[in-house]
Design a protein around this motif. Structure first.
Motif, PDB file in Angstrom:
ATOM      1  N   LYS A  52       5.040  85.027  16.139  1.00 12.55           N
ATOM      2  CA  LYS A  52       5.492  85.030  14.747  1.00 12.55           C
ATOM      3  C   LYS A  52       5.267  86.434  14.168  1.00 12.55           C
ATOM      4  O   LYS A  52       4.348  87.146  14.558  1.00 12.55           O
ATOM      5  N   GLU A  53       6.112  86.811  13.228  1.00  8.64           N
ATOM      6  CA  GLU A  53       5.994  88.141  12.620  1.00  8.64           C
ATOM      7  C   GLU A  53       4.783  88.238  11.702  1.00  8.64           C
ATOM      8  O   GLU A  53       4.153  89.284  11.600  1.00  8.64           O
ATOM      9  N   ASP A  70       0.220  83.544  11.015  1.00  6.60           N
ATOM     10  CA  ASP A  70       0.967  82.543  11.775  1.00  6.60           C
ATOM     11  C   ASP A  70       0.838  82.807  13.281  1.00  6.60           C
ATOM     12  O   ASP A  70       0.686  81.874  14.075  1.00  6.60           O
ATOM     13  N   ALA A  71       0.918  84.087  13.661  1.00  4.68           N
ATOM     14  CA  ALA A  71       0.812  84.439  15.082  1.00  4.68           C
ATOM     15  C   ALA A  71      -0.556  84.054  15.637  1.00  4.68           C
ATOM     16  O   ALA A  71      -0.668  83.495  16.741  1.00  4.68           O
ATOM     17  N   LEU A  72      -1.611  84.332  14.879  1.00  6.38           N
ATOM     18  CA  LEU A  72      -2.967  84.002  15.329  1.00  6.38           C
ATOM     19  C   LEU A  72      -3.199  82.490  15.330  1.00  6.38           C
ATOM     20  O   LEU A  72      -3.901  81.962  16.199  1.00  6.38           O
ATOM     21  N   LYS A  73      -2.593  81.785  14.365  1.00  4.60           N
ATOM     22  CA  LYS A  73      -2.715  80.320  14.325  1.00  4.60           C
ATOM     23  C   LYS A  73      -2.065  79.708  15.559  1.00  4.60           C
ATOM     24  O   LYS A  73      -2.590  78.737  16.147  1.00  4.60           O
ATOM     25  N   ASP A  74      -0.937  80.273  15.995  1.00  7.58           N
ATOM     26  CA  ASP A  74      -0.278  79.784  17.217  1.00  7.58           C
ATOM     27  C   ASP A  74      -1.177  79.955  18.435  1.00  7.58           C
ATOM     28  O   ASP A  74      -1.230  79.092  19.316  1.00  7.58           O
ATOM     29  N   SER A  86       1.670  91.887  15.480  1.00  2.00           N
ATOM     30  CA  SER A  86       1.150  92.077  14.120  1.00  2.00           C
ATOM     31  C   SER A  86      -0.373  92.022  14.079  1.00  2.00           C
ATOM     32  O   SER A  86      -0.967  92.185  13.016  1.00  2.00           O
ATOM     33  N   PHE A  87      -1.013  91.796  15.241  1.00  4.94           N
ATOM     34  CA  PHE A  87      -2.464  91.639  15.291  1.00  4.94           C
ATOM     35  C   PHE A  87      -3.050  92.590  16.325  1.00  4.94           C
ATOM     36  O   PHE A  87      -2.338  93.118  17.179  1.00  4.94           O
TER      37      PHE A  87
END
Length: 445
Positions: A43-44, A48-52, A188-189
């Motif tokens: 995810k951008e 959200d990316a870290l939650k995934d 993004s992380f």
């Protein structure tokens, strides 16, 4: 299968082959793959990316990889017990020996830590990453697609004691850490953030304790652009230090030394020399893996010769501690000499394998312009015309190319392999000796 993530190779083996996998000579680390995602869509938005990544933990097939990790641990314990038994037996023999001879008990055999560490393999182990180099470093270079961002990270606070979920229901709570290796410019992380959040989910899922140093399990999260691989480490330390106990300023990895030796295809009875041996990584690896050849190591620095001799003594000591009732020596001698004036007969050497000075920590780029041609000339003199070959490693590629062009009548360039040596872009050159006769400086006997 070679991964797009540089330096990693994947292969499938049955679990019963665990002991064989650790006999691989050219790999630094091993890990068993939990699951691989070749086109993972991040995810951008950072949250959200870290939650995934957190949610991914519950969906992964942990059972079989953890069984492989358990089997790996049981083999490691067996080897450790056997090693202790052998050391005790050796000590008993020395006490019973009244002839007063010192059998080298003062030699510290720390080099055995690598070979006796663990016999490992897995459903799909992968090799090539050097965790020692990645720990504690974080590089977020979003301008380069191949930028590495590597950092191991812990996860949250420690939990209350609970049952381990490794398949045995042990009362002991396992300690763990997560190491994240990230490369690419579209995330993004950071690796630290990924390891932290992924590790927190692992902790919650298994009820393990986070421990950055005294861990039982190391979970690996490798992210390379859209390729994601989750694995469990099967090696505690990199295997590249297996034969070396005394290190110098430019000690070569045993794994790279093996690759260089293999490149020249040694045959039984070949005479193999390393005229600039340093601490002896290449000839020691050669004598260990190609005992049918005769190996000669040499260097002009007395301190380097001393370190190499100590490494050879440690290796002999390690061989004594093995189960063999009659420990064998190794076909290796070490000499102090001048690379430009070697005390060897013309045409008497089959193979030359050496790590040439880069001109950084040892020597200088300026000195290399005189040293390299002189080295290649002398190597050409002692190497057997027609059948002799040389495998030379250097980062000073411009100087080497110039020297080789001047001596094209003696050496013909074959294969070139590009390698990363401590972050430096270096090359391994395979040279073939021509039939041209080299100039003799003086008579030899």
């Amino acid at each position: 299968r070679i991964s797009r993530d540089r330096g990693k190779i994947y292969f499938e083996v049955p679990a019963r082959s665990l002991p064989q996998v650790h006999r691989l000579r050219s790999v630094d680390n091993l890990f068993v793959v939990v699951q691989e995602f070749k086109d993972y869509q991040f995810k951008e938005n950072k949250e959200d990316a870290l939650k995934d990544l957190e949610d991914l933990v519950k969906k992964l097939p942990w059972t079989d990889p953890l069984k492989v990790w358990e089997l790996n641990n049981s083999l490691k314990k067996k080897k450790t017990k056997r090693k202790k038994h052998n050391l005790q037996s050796t000590a008993s023999k020395e006490k019973l020996n009244d002839d007063g001879e010192d059998e080298g008990a003062d030699q510290k055999d720390s080099g055995e830590q690598e070979d006796s560490a663990q016999n490992t393999a897995g459903v799909e182990p992968a090799v090539g990453q050097d965790r020692e180099k990645t720990q504690g470093n974080e590089e977020d270079d979003h301008e380069q697609s191949d930028a590495k961002d590597e950092l191991q990270a812990g996860c949250g606070s420690e939990t209350k004691a609970g049952d381990s979920k490794t398949g045995k229901g042990e009362a002991k709570v396992l300690r763990f850490r997560v190491t994240c290796n990230r490369a690419g410019d579209k995330h993004s992380f950071t690796s630290n953030e990924a390891a932290r959040d992924f590790g927190g989910a692992v902790q919650e899922h298994f009820q393990w304790k986070a421990d950055m140093t005294n861990f039982d399990v190391e979970v690996l999260l490798n992210i390379h652009n859209n390729e994601v691989v989750v694995g469990i480490a099967l090696t505690e330390e990199s295997l590249h230090r297996r034969n070396i106990t005394h290190f110098g300023p430019t000690t070569l990895r045993s794994t790279l030394a093996y690759g260089m030796l293999r490149l020249c295809d040694p045959q039984p009875t070949d005479i193999i020399i390393d005229p600039m041996c340093g601490t002896g990584a290449i000839p020691i690896e050669g004598a260990t893996e190609w005992p049918g050849c005769y190996h000669i190591a040499g260097d002009n620095n007395p301190q380097a010769v001393k370190r190499a001799a100590n490494n050879i003594c440690s290796l002999l000591k390690k061989n004594e501690n093995k189960e063999s009732s009659t420990p064998l020596g190794i076909p290796l001698d070490i000499i102090q000499w001048d690379i430009c004036n070697l005390p060897l007969r013309t045409g008497s050497v089959d193979i030359i394998v050496t790590d040439m000075p880069f001109g950084k920590r040892i020597g200088s780029k300026k000195k290399n312009w005189d040293l390299y041609p002189a080295c290649l000339m002398e190597m050409g003199r002692i190497c057997t015309p027609g059948t002799g070959r040389a495998v030379l490693l250097t980062q000073d590629k411009k100087c080497f190319a110039k020297a080789l062009s001047r001596l094209g009548h003696i050496w013909r360039r074959g294969q070139t392999v590009w390698v990363n040596v401590g972050g430096l872009h270096a090359a391994v050159y395979l040279l073939k000796r021509t039939w041209e006769r080299a100039e003799e400086k003086r008579p030899f006997w």
